[in-house]
Design a protein around this motif. Sequence first.
Motif, PDB file in Angstrom:
ATOM      1  N   HIS A  58       1.224  -1.106   0.297  1.00  0.00           N
ATOM      2  CA  HIS A  58      -0.071   0.428   0.130  1.00  0.00           C
ATOM      3  C   HIS A  58       0.586   1.351  -0.430  1.00  0.00           C
ATOM      4  O   HIS A  58      -0.122   1.972  -0.061  1.00  0.00           O
ATOM      5  CB  HIS A  58      -0.625   0.208   1.252  1.00  0.00           C
ATOM      6  N   LYS A  59       1.786   1.415  -0.104  1.00  0.00           N
ATOM      7  CA  LYS A  59       2.933   2.175  -0.138  1.00  0.00           C
ATOM      8  C   LYS A  59       2.447   2.722  -1.845  1.00  0.00           C
ATOM      9  O   LYS A  59       2.589   2.592  -2.805  1.00  0.00           O
ATOM     10  CB  LYS A  59       4.319   1.614  -0.320  1.00  0.00           C
ATOM     11  N   VAL A  60       3.009   4.416  -1.265  1.00  0.00           N
ATOM     12  CA  VAL A  60       2.436   5.170  -3.057  1.00  0.00           C
ATOM     13  C   VAL A  60       4.041   5.312  -4.077  1.00  0.00           C
ATOM     14  O   VAL A  60       5.477   5.490  -3.406  1.00  0.00           O
ATOM     15  CB  VAL A  60       2.932   6.466  -2.644  1.00  0.00           C
ATOM     16  N   VAL A  61       3.593   4.990  -4.995  1.00  0.00           N
ATOM     17  CA  VAL A  61       4.150   4.043  -5.918  1.00  0.00           C
ATOM     18  C   VAL A  61       4.379   5.493  -7.222  1.00  0.00           C
ATOM     19  O   VAL A  61       5.611   6.058  -6.797  1.00  0.00           O
ATOM     20  CB  VAL A  61       4.165   2.893  -7.177  1.00  0.00           C
ATOM     21  N   GLU A  62       3.412   5.957  -7.671  1.00  0.00           N
ATOM     22  CA  GLU A  62       3.883   7.282  -8.113  1.00  0.00           C
ATOM     23  C   GLU A  62       2.273   8.642  -7.560  1.00  0.00           C
ATOM     24  O   GLU A  62       1.601   7.665  -7.532  1.00  0.00           O
ATOM     25  CB  GLU A  62       3.600   7.032  -9.438  1.00  0.00           C
ATOM     26  N   LYS A  63       2.745   9.693  -8.002  1.00  0.00           N
ATOM     27  CA  LYS A  63       0.625  10.543  -8.228  1.00  0.00           C
ATOM     28  C   LYS A  63       0.946  11.458  -9.109  1.00  0.00           C
ATOM     29  O   LYS A  63       2.291  12.920  -9.407  1.00  0.00           O
ATOM     30  CB  LYS A  63       0.250  10.875  -6.717  1.00  0.00           C
ATOM     31  N   LYS A  64       0.226  11.957  -9.724  1.00  0.00           N
ATOM     32  CA  LYS A  64       0.175  12.685 -11.058  1.00  0.00           C
ATOM     33  C   LYS A  64      -0.950  13.417 -10.935  1.00  0.00           C
ATOM     34  O   LYS A  64      -1.918  12.739 -10.701  1.00  0.00           O
ATOM     35  CB  LYS A  64       0.647  11.941 -12.134  1.00  0.00           C
ATOM     36  N   HIS A  65      -1.154  14.957 -11.384  1.00  0.00           N
ATOM     37  CA  HIS A  65      -2.144  15.468 -11.164  1.00  0.00           C
ATOM     38  C   HIS A  65      -2.383  16.132 -12.830  1.00  0.00           C
ATOM     39  O   HIS A  65      -1.489  16.853 -12.855  1.00  0.00           O
ATOM     40  CB  HIS A  65      -2.793  16.538 -10.211  1.00  0.00           C
ATOM     41  N   CYS A  66      -3.512  16.642 -12.979  1.00  0.00           N
ATOM     42  CA  CYS A  66      -3.656  17.749 -13.851  1.00  0.00           C
ATOM     43  C   CYS A  66      -5.094  18.165 -13.999  1.00  0.00           C
ATOM     44  O   CYS A  66      -5.968  18.012 -13.467  1.00  0.00           O
ATOM     45  CB  CYS A  66      -4.012  16.781 -15.441  1.00  0.00           C
ATOM     46  N   SER A  67      -5.183  19.688 -13.772  1.00  0.00           N
ATOM     47  CA  SER A  67      -6.601  20.036 -14.120  1.00  0.00           C
ATOM     48  C   SER A  67      -7.144  20.798 -15.238  1.00  0.00           C
ATOM     49  O   SER A  67      -5.625  21.312 -16.758  1.00  0.00           O
ATOM     50  CB  SER A  67      -6.033  21.693 -13.081  1.00  0.00           C
ATOM     51  N   GLY A  68      -8.129  21.712 -15.544  1.00  0.00           N
ATOM     52  CA  GLY A  68      -8.255  22.268 -17.045  1.00  0.00           C
ATOM     53  C   GLY A  68      -9.722  22.355 -16.674  1.00  0.00           C
ATOM     54  O   GLY A  68     -10.953  21.981 -16.324  1.00  0.00           O
ATOM     55  N   LYS A  69     -10.100  22.991 -18.265  1.00  0.00           N
ATOM     56  CA  LYS A  69     -11.915  23.623 -17.843  1.00  0.00           C
ATOM     57  C   LYS A  69     -12.167  22.053 -18.688  1.00  0.00           C
ATOM     58  O   LYS A  69     -12.227  21.559 -19.562  1.00  0.00           O
ATOM     59  CB  LYS A  69     -11.624  24.922 -18.995  1.00  0.00           C
ATOM     60  N   ILE A  70     -13.832  22.779 -18.244  1.00  0.00           N
ATOM     61  CA  ILE A  70     -14.133  21.893 -18.358  1.00  0.00           C
ATOM     62  C   ILE A  70     -15.443  22.040 -19.034  1.00  0.00           C
ATOM     63  O   ILE A  70     -15.832  22.844 -19.091  1.00  0.00           O
ATOM     64  CB  ILE A  70     -15.109  20.961 -17.114  1.00  0.00           C
ATOM     65  N   GLU A  71     -15.482  21.861 -20.186  1.00  0.00           N
ATOM     66  CA  GLU A  71     -16.256  22.176 -21.320  1.00  0.00           C
ATOM     67  C   GLU A  71     -17.766  21.176 -21.665  1.00  0.00           C
ATOM     68  O   GLU A  71     -18.046  21.311 -22.380  1.00  0.00           O
ATOM     69  CB  GLU A  71     -15.089  21.420 -23.083  1.00  0.00           C
ATOM     70  N   VAL A  72     -17.852  19.471 -21.060  1.00  0.00           N
ATOM     71  CA  VAL A  72     -19.101  19.016 -21.336  1.00  0.00           C
ATOM     72  C   VAL A  72     -19.660  19.406 -20.796  1.00  0.00           C
ATOM     73  O   VAL A  72     -19.712  19.139 -18.822  1.00  0.00           O
ATOM     74  CB  VAL A  72     -18.694  17.985 -21.275  1.00  0.00           C
ATOM     75  N   PRO A  73     -21.488  20.042 -20.445  1.00  0.00           N
ATOM     76  CA  PRO A  73     -21.807  19.975 -19.716  1.00  0.00           C
ATOM     77  C   PRO A  73     -22.567  18.946 -18.001  1.00  0.00           C
ATOM     78  O   PRO A  73     -22.057  18.002 -19.106  1.00  0.00           O
ATOM     79  CB  PRO A  73     -23.302  20.817 -19.973  1.00  0.00           C
ATOM     80  N   TYR A  74     -22.599  19.298 -17.253  1.00  0.00           N
ATOM     81  CA  TYR A  74     -23.790  18.241 -16.859  1.00  0.00           C
ATOM     82  C   TYR A  74     -24.780  17.493 -16.825  1.00  0.00           C
ATOM     83  O   TYR A  74     -25.814  18.131 -17.079  1.00  0.00           O
ATOM     84  CB  TYR A  74     -23.358  18.052 -14.973  1.00  0.00           C
ATOM     85  N   MET A  75     -24.671  16.245 -17.461  1.00  0.00           N
ATOM     86  CA  MET A  75     -26.211  15.810 -17.947  1.00  0.00           C
ATOM     87  C   MET A  75     -25.970  14.658 -17.144  1.00  0.00           C
ATOM     88  O   MET A  75     -24.871  13.693 -17.109  1.00  0.00           O
ATOM     89  CB  MET A  75     -25.815  15.216 -19.462  1.00  0.00           C
ATOM     90  N   PRO A  76     -26.649  13.898 -16.542  1.00  0.00           N
ATOM     91  CA  PRO A  76     -27.028  12.736 -15.479  1.00  0.00           C
ATOM     92  C   PRO A  76     -26.879  11.199 -16.993  1.00  0.00           C
ATOM     93  O   PRO A  76     -27.221  11.170 -17.864  1.00  0.00           O
ATOM     94  CB  PRO A  76     -29.159  12.555 -15.316  1.00  0.00           C
ATOM     95  N   GLY A  77     -25.699  10.547 -16.476  1.00  0.00           N
ATOM     96  CA  GLY A  77     -25.179   9.258 -17.021  1.00  0.00           C
ATOM     97  C   GLY A  77     -24.795   9.713 -18.151  1.00  0.00           C
ATOM     98  O   GLY A  77     -24.347   8.340 -18.856  1.00  0.00           O
TER      99      GLY A  77
END
Length: 230
Positions: A58-77
Amino acid sequence: MQEEFLKQQNELRDRIEPVDKFEIKDVKCVAGVDLAYWKYNDAEYAVCCVVIINADTHKVVEKKHCSGKIEVPYMPGFLAFRELPLILKTVALLETSPDIFVFDGNGYLHPRHMGIATHASFYLNKPTFGVAKSYFRVDKQTDYIEPENEAGSFTDIVIDGEVYGRTLRTHKDVRPVFVSVGNYISLDTACALAMKLTDRESHVPVPTRLADLETHIERENEQRRMADIR
């Protein structure tokens, strides 16, 4: 947009293989995936975090992140269409190739069996499954049956005679989680891995718990960065 998304989901659904494409003993590295959202200047943004751990220690091997603008509106499903672009960008940053991906969310437990854990599998080309902290009512009527208050106890989520997922209690005296296959894995193995990857710190698997914690940290960092730029 929604009609096109629906068409894509229906086409991919026929390619789901809820069977083990690997040996559980061969799983060495597991990646947890989660996203966090925020709004800024009437636009919506998100950060995706992927944390890879050693399946045994359960030791961390690697972690990465990325951020950005969300272009698709929320639609259930259709959540996958909002999240997948950022997930794939984050995965592309990884230097370690995980054996399996686990998502903070659903897979087969979806009206068309195309939750994010399933949808993403076709682009990741790796076994995937989802572990959700809250129950998603697929047909708005079927509720889950509470499993016994023992670690490892479970009840199947059955809708119209088909098993969509499983309610799993990872520890005694904690609320259950909701496990569903993504792709290239059986429900039994997904639950076995969920149990193996959960420690005493939480009732959810370590990879998604750590990914969730990272999203809160990185979201705050991004919000501060945006405020400084302004």
